[in-house]
Design a protein around this motif. Structure first.
Motif, short mmCIF file in Angstrom:
data_model
loop_
_atom_site.label_atom_id
_atom_site.label_comp_id
_atom_site.label_asym_id
_atom_site.label_seq_id
_atom_site.Cartn_x
_atom_site.Cartn_y
_atom_site.Cartn_z
N TYR A 165 34.60 37.76 49.18
CA TYR A 165 34.56 37.34 47.79
C TYR A 165 33.29 37.84 47.09
O TYR A 165 32.94 37.36 46.01
N PHE A 166 32.59 38.79 47.72
CA PHE A 166 31.39 39.38 47.13
C PHE A 166 31.61 40.89 46.95
O PHE A 166 30.96 41.70 47.59
N ILE A 176 28.23 41.54 43.45
CA ILE A 176 26.92 41.95 43.95
C ILE A 176 26.13 42.69 42.87
O ILE A 176 24.92 42.47 42.69
N GLY A 177 26.79 43.58 42.12
CA GLY A 177 26.09 44.29 41.06
C GLY A 177 25.52 43.35 40.02
O GLY A 177 24.39 43.52 39.55
N THR A 178 26.29 42.33 39.65
CA THR A 178 25.81 41.33 38.70
C THR A 178 24.61 40.58 39.27
O THR A 178 23.61 40.36 38.57
N MET A 179 24.69 40.19 40.54
CA MET A 179 23.58 39.51 41.19
C MET A 179 22.32 40.37 41.20
O MET A 179 21.22 39.89 40.93
N VAL A 180 22.48 41.65 41.52
CA VAL A 180 21.32 42.54 41.61
C VAL A 180 20.64 42.68 40.25
O VAL A 180 19.40 42.70 40.16
N ILE A 183 22.92 48.01 37.63
CA ILE A 183 23.76 48.61 36.59
C ILE A 183 24.56 49.78 37.17
O ILE A 183 25.74 49.98 36.86
N GLN A 184 23.91 50.56 38.04
CA GLN A 184 24.58 51.68 38.68
C GLN A 184 25.76 51.20 39.52
O GLN A 184 26.82 51.83 39.53
N MET A 185 25.61 50.07 40.20
CA MET A 185 26.71 49.52 40.98
C MET A 185 27.83 49.03 40.07
O MET A 185 29.02 49.25 40.34
N LEU A 186 27.47 48.38 38.97
CA LEU A 186 28.48 47.89 38.03
C LEU A 186 29.22 49.03 37.35
O LEU A 186 30.35 48.84 36.88
N ALA A 187 28.60 50.20 37.28
CA ALA A 187 29.25 51.34 36.62
C ALA A 187 30.51 51.77 37.36
O ALA A 187 31.36 52.46 36.79
N ARG A 188 30.67 51.34 38.62
CA ARG A 188 31.86 51.70 39.38
C ARG A 188 33.00 50.70 39.18
O ARG A 188 34.08 50.88 39.73
N VAL A 189 32.73 49.64 38.44
CA VAL A 189 33.74 48.61 38.22
C VAL A 189 34.55 48.94 36.97
O VAL A 189 34.00 49.40 35.96
N ASP A 190 35.84 48.70 37.02
CA ASP A 190 36.73 48.98 35.89
C ASP A 190 36.69 47.80 34.92
O ASP A 190 37.35 46.78 35.11
N PHE A 191 35.90 47.94 33.84
CA PHE A 191 35.76 46.86 32.87
C PHE A 191 36.86 46.87 31.82
O PHE A 191 36.81 46.08 30.88
N THR A 192 37.85 47.75 31.97
CA THR A 192 39.03 47.63 31.11
C THR A 192 39.93 46.50 31.61
O THR A 192 40.85 46.09 30.90
N GLU A 193 39.69 46.01 32.82
CA GLU A 193 40.38 44.82 33.32
C GLU A 193 39.67 43.58 32.78
O GLU A 193 38.47 43.39 32.98
#
Length: 461
Positions: free
Chosen positions: A137-138, A143-147, A370-380
């Motif tokens: 569940y991480f 994890i990107g948000t936490m970092v 931020i670099q880790m979050l860049a791999r997440v699909d924020f259109t969802e």
């Protein structure tokens, strides 16, 4: 080529496992020590002043904190069996753990506070088996948000080293502001104009030059810190035999859960920086077991709970030096400092210089998140709302200190931790959107993000 894998016969040595020449290990190790030196000193001085400890007792605890920081750094870097992750990490007394140590000591006594540290270390080791079962569940979204929140929290804490605390004498002193700015500017210029190994030492050079400038400004206090400084060893049971009171230790035990979540994020981001795959069920328990083991033994010598720190992750990224033997060398240096007069003398480096260096390093951690979050699909929609709420609620106690001051102290411990709250909110919302039926997809009218492959419910490093 810098940090290229070494080839021996048919085997390739990963840069993390490269044993660099001693002439490089020592200066790179010193750089790690210089960046994190303020944390053990400030933690112990805070304990000493808050609990009215004698100078002799404070010196004994300072020695123990340095020694166990060194031992913990060695353990995480080198590893022993299934304890220690074998990544470039350093270990330090936790900031929240220091505050909780003081709080428990004030409410009860020093023996009970030391006992709470020992119980927390035991809890780390016992709880890690259950904790790894929820690591699915991480995902990178969590994890990107936490970092990001970890980095912002660290910048906020170290920023106070430059400005001082609000409503205290000297807050916003112009000399400190100038000194912190000079240190940051020098560090950036070193990164711009130095090359090779010299560039990799830019953070250390920035701190040294800032210290030299502060000496000309009359702001160093090495002479006063050197008075009475001598060789010493940590003292077993400095407060007496620890009293193991589970009820009194509850706030620290609750905090340790958030600490394990934070260790998860730091391990993943460290693995990404050095290019080594982090296997969640194997590596994260190794990190947490090492935290537990060092906290248990450190508690016997009067230290607050010890945690693997994110303070050096920015150094690894900035310098490009990925060898775990560099942080092992830093661990040896910390042990030597702990038994020598240097532990007290280094306290003469102005806090504004340490703060200026640390702001640069910790801001890098924000960028890595931020670099880790860049791999997440924020259109969802689920990903967007999860990140939005986790950042918002996690940053509130960072941006508005004391906002939960009217609540019971145990509740403040959880709500007041930006990292804990961002982790909790992100995990719960990730469960809501991605593990309770169909995930919240973006509407068909929205353009797809073709190059983003990871789903929020997946965990890949």
């Amino acid at each position: 080529m810098k940090n290229a894998p070494l080839v021996h016969g048919t085997e390739t040595v990963h840069p993390v496992d490269q044993f660099r020449p001693i002439r490089n290990l020592i200066p790179f190790g010193i750089q790690h020590v210089l960046v994190m030196i303020a944390t053990p000193i400030s933690s112990v001085f805070l304990i000493g002043s808050a609990l009215n400890l004698s100078a002799h007792l404070t010196a004994a605890i300072l020695s123990a904190v340095f020694v166990f920081s060194g031992l913990g750094s060695l353990l995480q870097s080198v590893g022993v069996w299934r304890v220690g992750v074998r990544l470039p990490f350093v270990m330090l007394p936790g900031g929240a753990a220091t505050v909780l140590f003081i709080s428990i000591a004030q409410d009860t006594d020093l023996q009970t506070a030391a006992g709470a540290v020992v119980l927390t270390g035991i809890f780390y080791i016992l709880a890690v088996t259950l904790f790894v079962r929820v690591l699915r569940y991480f995902p990178p979204l969590v994890i990107g948000t936490m970092v990001v929140v970890i980095g912002i929290n660290l910048v906020e804490v170290t920023g106070y080293l430059i400005t001082g605390r609000p409503d205290t004498p000297g807050f916003g002193d112009t000399k400190n502001l100038i000194l912190g700015l000079i240190t940051m500017v020098c560090t950036v210029l070193f990164f711009r104009f130095l090359r090779g190994v010299w560039r990799q030492l830019s953070v250390a050079f920035g701190l040294v030059l800032g210290t030299i400038v502060s000496a000309f400004m009359g702001m160093t206090t090495f002479s006063s810190h050197a008075k009475g400084a001598g060789f010493s060893l940590p003292t077993l049971f400095p407060f007496g035999v620890p009293h193991l009171d589970v009820v009194a230790a509850v706030p620290m035990l609750v905090w340790s859960i958030a600490s394990m979540a934070e260790a998860t994020g730091q391990t993943v981001i460290n693995g990404e920086i050095v290019g080594r795959h982090v296997e969640r069920t194997r590596d994260i328990p190794r990190v947490i077991r090492a935290d537990g083991a060092v906290s248990i033994f450190g508690g016997l010598f009067g230290t607050p709970a010890m945690v693997t720190s994110g303070e050096n992750i920015g150094i690894v990224r900035a310098s490009g030096v990925r060898s775990r033997y560099v942080t092992a060398a830093a661990g040896i240096l910390l042990i030597l400092i702990g038994v020598s007069p240097l532990a007290s003398i280094l306290g003469g480096i102005p806090s504004a210089v340490v703060g200026g260096t640390a702001v640069v390093v910790f801001a890098i951690i924000i960028v890595l998140g931020i670099q880790m979050l860049a791999r997440v699909d924020f259109t969802e929609t689920g990903n967007l709302i999860t990140c939005t709420m986790a950042l918002g609620i996690g940053l509130l106690p960072v941006l508005i200190p004391g906002m939960y001051g009217e609540l019971p102290s145990d509740v403040q411990t959880i709500l007041g931790s930006g990292v804990a709250m961002s982790a909790l909110v992100a995990v719960l919302l990730n469960l809501l959107f991605h593990h309770t039926g169909g995930s919240a997809k973006s509407s068909p009218a929205e353009p797809p993000v073709a190059d983003v492959k990871e789903r929020a419910g997946d965990y890949r490093v």
